[in-house]
Write an enzyme that holds these catalytic residues in place. Structure first.
Site, PDB file in Angstrom:
ATOM      1  N   GLY A   1       0.872  -1.177   0.000  1.00 49.66           N
ATOM      2  CA  GLY A   1       0.000   0.000   0.000  1.00 49.66           C
ATOM      3  C   GLY A   1       0.907   1.224   0.000  1.00 49.66           C
TER       4      GLY A   1
ATOM      5  N   ASN B   1      -1.256   7.102   1.676  1.00 51.42           N
ATOM      6  CA  ASN B   1      -0.749   8.067   2.659  1.00 51.42           C
ATOM      7  C   ASN B   1       0.051   7.411   3.783  1.00 51.42           C
ATOM      8  OD1 ASN B   1      -1.713  10.346   1.401  1.00 51.42           O
ATOM      9  ND2 ASN B   1      -3.696  10.284   2.448  1.00 51.42           N
ATOM     10  N   VAL B   2      -0.524   6.378   4.396  1.00 54.31           N
ATOM     11  CA  VAL B   2       0.170   5.730   5.522  1.00 54.31           C
ATOM     12  C   VAL B   2       1.394   4.972   5.000  1.00 54.31           C
ATOM     13  CG1 VAL B   2       0.006   4.067   7.419  1.00 54.31           C
ATOM     14  CG2 VAL B   2      -1.969   5.497   6.865  1.00 54.31           C
ATOM     15  N   GLY B   3       1.195   4.214   3.913  1.00 50.31           N
ATOM     16  CA  GLY B   3       2.270   3.367   3.402  1.00 50.31           C
ATOM     17  C   GLY B   3       3.484   4.158   2.947  1.00 50.31           C
TER      18      GLY B   3
ATOM     19  N   ASP C   1       2.039  -1.516  -4.566  1.00 53.91           N
ATOM     20  CA  ASP C   1       0.674  -1.000  -4.664  1.00 53.91           C
ATOM     21  C   ASP C   1       0.085  -1.463  -5.999  1.00 53.91           C
ATOM     22  OD1 ASP C   1      -0.835   1.609  -3.049  1.00 53.91           O
ATOM     23  OD2 ASP C   1      -1.649   1.022  -5.014  1.00 53.91           O
TER      24      ASP C   1
ATOM     25  N   HIS D   1      -9.146  -1.335  18.411  1.00 61.08           N
ATOM     26  CA  HIS D   1      -8.853  -0.026  17.840  1.00 61.08           C
ATOM     27  C   HIS D   1     -10.180   0.559  17.373  1.00 61.08           C
ATOM     28  CE1 HIS D   1      -6.822   3.169  15.913  1.00 61.08           C
ATOM     29  NE2 HIS D   1      -7.043   2.763  14.688  1.00 61.08           N
TER      30      HIS D   1
HETATM   31  N1  LIG Z   1      -4.405   0.849  12.502  1.00 60.45           N
HETATM   32  C1  LIG Z   1      -4.499   2.158  12.532  1.00 60.45           C
HETATM   33  O1  LIG Z   1      -4.426   2.762  13.580  1.00 60.45           O
HETATM   34  C2  LIG Z   1      -4.691   2.931  11.248  1.00 60.45           C
HETATM   35  C3  LIG Z   1      -4.436   4.302  11.192  1.00 60.45           C
HETATM   36  C4  LIG Z   1      -4.581   4.969   9.983  1.00 60.45           C
HETATM   37  C5  LIG Z   1      -5.003   4.280   8.849  1.00 60.45           C
HETATM   38  N2  LIG Z   1      -5.295   2.957   8.945  1.00 60.45           N
HETATM   39  C6  LIG Z   1      -5.750   2.194   7.775  1.00 60.45           C
HETATM   40  O2  LIG Z   1      -4.648   2.012   6.891  1.00 60.45           O
HETATM   41  C7  LIG Z   1      -5.138   1.830   5.573  1.00 60.45           C
HETATM   42  C8  LIG Z   1      -4.419   2.785   4.617  1.00 60.45           C
HETATM   43  O3  LIG Z   1      -4.757   4.121   4.899  1.00 60.45           O
HETATM   44  P1  LIG Z   1      -4.239   5.291   3.931  1.00 60.45           P
HETATM   45  O4  LIG Z   1      -4.643   6.563   4.544  1.00 60.45           O
HETATM   46  O5  LIG Z   1      -2.819   5.065   3.580  1.00 60.45           O
HETATM   47  O6  LIG Z   1      -5.133   5.003   2.639  1.00 60.45           O
HETATM   48  P2  LIG Z   1      -4.784   5.354   1.129  1.00 60.45           P
HETATM   49  O7  LIG Z   1      -6.045   5.241   0.376  1.00 60.45           O
HETATM   50  O8  LIG Z   1      -4.002   6.616   1.053  1.00 60.45           O
HETATM   51  O9  LIG Z   1      -3.796   4.177   0.681  1.00 60.45           O
HETATM   52  C9  LIG Z   1      -4.192   2.844   0.547  1.00 60.45           C
HETATM   53  C10 LIG Z   1      -3.424   2.265  -0.616  1.00 60.45           C
HETATM   54  O10 LIG Z   1      -3.692   0.866  -0.701  1.00 60.45           O
HETATM   55  C11 LIG Z   1      -3.622   0.546  -2.073  1.00 60.45           C
HETATM   56  N3  LIG Z   1      -4.226  -0.751  -2.342  1.00 60.45           N
HETATM   57  C12 LIG Z   1      -5.525  -1.082  -2.485  1.00 60.45           C
HETATM   58  N4  LIG Z   1      -5.656  -2.400  -2.745  1.00 60.45           N
HETATM   59  C13 LIG Z   1      -4.405  -2.905  -2.757  1.00 60.45           C
HETATM   60  C14 LIG Z   1      -3.888  -4.206  -2.954  1.00 60.45           C
HETATM   61  N5  LIG Z   1      -4.677  -5.256  -3.184  1.00 60.45           N
HETATM   62  N6  LIG Z   1      -2.544  -4.375  -2.906  1.00 60.45           N
HETATM   63  C15 LIG Z   1      -1.723  -3.321  -2.671  1.00 60.45           C
HETATM   64  N7  LIG Z   1      -2.165  -2.074  -2.453  1.00 60.45           N
HETATM   65  C16 LIG Z   1      -3.483  -1.871  -2.501  1.00 60.45           C
HETATM   66  C17 LIG Z   1      -4.345   1.704  -2.751  1.00 60.45           C
HETATM   67  O11 LIG Z   1      -4.040   1.759  -4.127  1.00 60.45           O
HETATM   68  C18 LIG Z   1      -3.791   2.880  -1.967  1.00 60.45           C
HETATM   69  O12 LIG Z   1      -2.647   3.442  -2.581  1.00 60.45           O
HETATM   70  C19 LIG Z   1      -6.651   2.051   5.661  1.00 60.45           C
HETATM   71  O13 LIG Z   1      -7.287   0.801   5.805  1.00 60.45           O
HETATM   72  C20 LIG Z   1      -6.801   2.849   6.939  1.00 60.45           C
HETATM   73  O14 LIG Z   1      -8.081   2.745   7.498  1.00 60.45           O
HETATM   74  C21 LIG Z   1      -5.138   2.270  10.113  1.00 60.45           C
END
Ligand SMILES: NC(=O)c1ccc[n+]([C@@H]2O[C@H](COP(=O)([O-])OP(=O)(O)OC[C@H]3O[C@@H](n4cnc5c(N)ncnc54)[C@H](O)[C@@H]3O)[C@@H](O)[C@H]2O)c1
Length: 308
Positions: A9, A12-14, A34, A176
């Site tokens: 991924g 944003n987080v990744g 990704d 969470h």
């Molecule tokens: N655990 C926590 O405390 C916490 C905190 C923040 C975000 N999150 C979660 O983390 C995840 C990512 O958040 P984000 O803000 O980065 O979202 P984002 O939409 O910016 O990024 C997610 C990425 O995943 C990619 N993706 C989708 N399907 C995929 C696959 N099969 N293989 C590889 N990549 C794939 C998308 O193309 C996208 O670039 C979300 O599920 C969010 O809810 C969890």
């Protein structure tokens, strides 16, 4: 440092997590995977081009497949959809479960001896999907939630008391989400119990702000959800593993009887080192805290039940 850490991924987080892994030189090679064509490659190249300025020697690369991730010692899984305003974490459940399942199958295929830090939401259930799909032992599949939740709690306490964040120790248990259980009795400021520094009603207000910490950011951003603190939290866990720091951090772990719960992930105090999850600590809870934890566990079980 590890030879290879892969962040799945590149959103944003990744991407933020990959950058932090590289800045801290936790691995010789940092891979971002990704599904969107060009994005992991572009972000990877952009980050690598910052290496001469920042002075790190972790090579960052992006890919749409898993060949480059082969042999990674550690994965940070952030693939999935992020919450939009008004959307609950559970709304994301089925889509993200499918995504995390696919990702986990690939991890098992290209790096069967690796460790996984799961970040995708709904966290405790996605960690379960990863554990089930990979078949890895619980030591090697850990969910990130508590480090973020305690960081939010500590940041709010620091603002309230106007003290340094590093001196604040806190513990947040449970799932969470809205049912997380911040333990006021295990919170101290430079060793001074929080209860001696703040009135109960102020503590309650900070606990409430912590519970809705994710929603507060979603409400401000309008599109997307928090990522700087979540990425920092995931990378703190990665650092504890890579450097074998034996850090005691709240993580979502697969329970096998601890706290009277089994067959599910829930936030508990854990020791993280080179072997991954090295120990789960069982702390004493008041009657009220026990019932709050049971309620939190029920919420996670209900979400698991939706997936069957
Ligand atoms: N655990 C926590 O405390 C916490 C905190 C923040 C975000 N999150 C979660 O983390 C995840 C990512 O958040 P984000 O803000 O980065 O979202 P984002 O939409 O910016 O990024 C997610 C990425 O995943 C990619 N993706 C989708 N399907 C995929 C696959 N099969 N293989 C590889 N990549 C794939 C998308 O193309 C996208 O670039 C979300 O599920 C969010 O809810 C969890």
């Amino acid at each position: 440092m590890f030879e290879k850490i892969t962040v799945v991924g590149a959103g944003n987080v990744g991407a933020t997590a990959a950058q932090l892994v590289a800045l801290k030189e936790l691995a010789r090679t940092v891979v971002m995977v990704d599904v969107v064509e060009g994005v992991p490659q572009g972000k990877g190249l952009d980050q690598w081009e910052s290496a001469p300025i920042e002075g790190f020697d972790s090579r960052v690369i992006g890919s749409n497949g898993y060949d480059e991730a082969a042999g990674s010692e550690l994965f940070i899984v952030t693939a999935g959809l992020a919450r939009k305003p008004g959307m609950s974490r559970d709304d994301l459940l089925k889509t993200n479960a499918g995504i995390v399942k696919t990702v986990s199958e690939n991890i098992k295929r290209v790096a069967p001896g690796s460790m996984v830090i799961v970040v995708s939401n709904p966290l405790d259930v996605m960690a379960y999907v990863c554990l089930q799909t990979t078949g890895f032992p619980r030591e090697r599949v850990i969910g990130m939630a508590g480090v973020l939740d305690t960081a939010r709690y500590r940041s709010f306490i620091a603002l309230e008391l106007n003290v340094g964040v590093e001196d604040i120790q806190a513990l947040v248990l449970g799932g969470h989400g809205d049912t997380m259980v911040p333990l006021a009795s295990y919170t101290n400021v430079g060793g001074i119990p929080l209860t001696q520094l703040l009135a109960q009603e102020r503590i309650d207000a900070l606990v409430q702000r912590t519970r809705s910490g994710g929603a507060e950011i979603v409400g401000l951003l309008k599109t997307g959800s928090a990522y700087y603190a979540p990425a920092a939290a995931a990378v703190q866990m990665a650092e504890a593993i890579v450097k074998d720091k034996k850090r005691v951090l709240p993580c979502s772990a697969y329970l096998q009887g601890e706290y009277g719960l089994k067959g599910m992930f829930l936030g508990v105090p854990c020791k993280l080192g080179r072997a991954g999850l090295e120990q789960i600590y069982q702390v004493e809870l008041t009657g009220e805290e026990k019932s709050a934890l049971a309620k939190s566990a029920d919420a996670v079980k209900q979400t698991m039940a939706v997936l069957g």
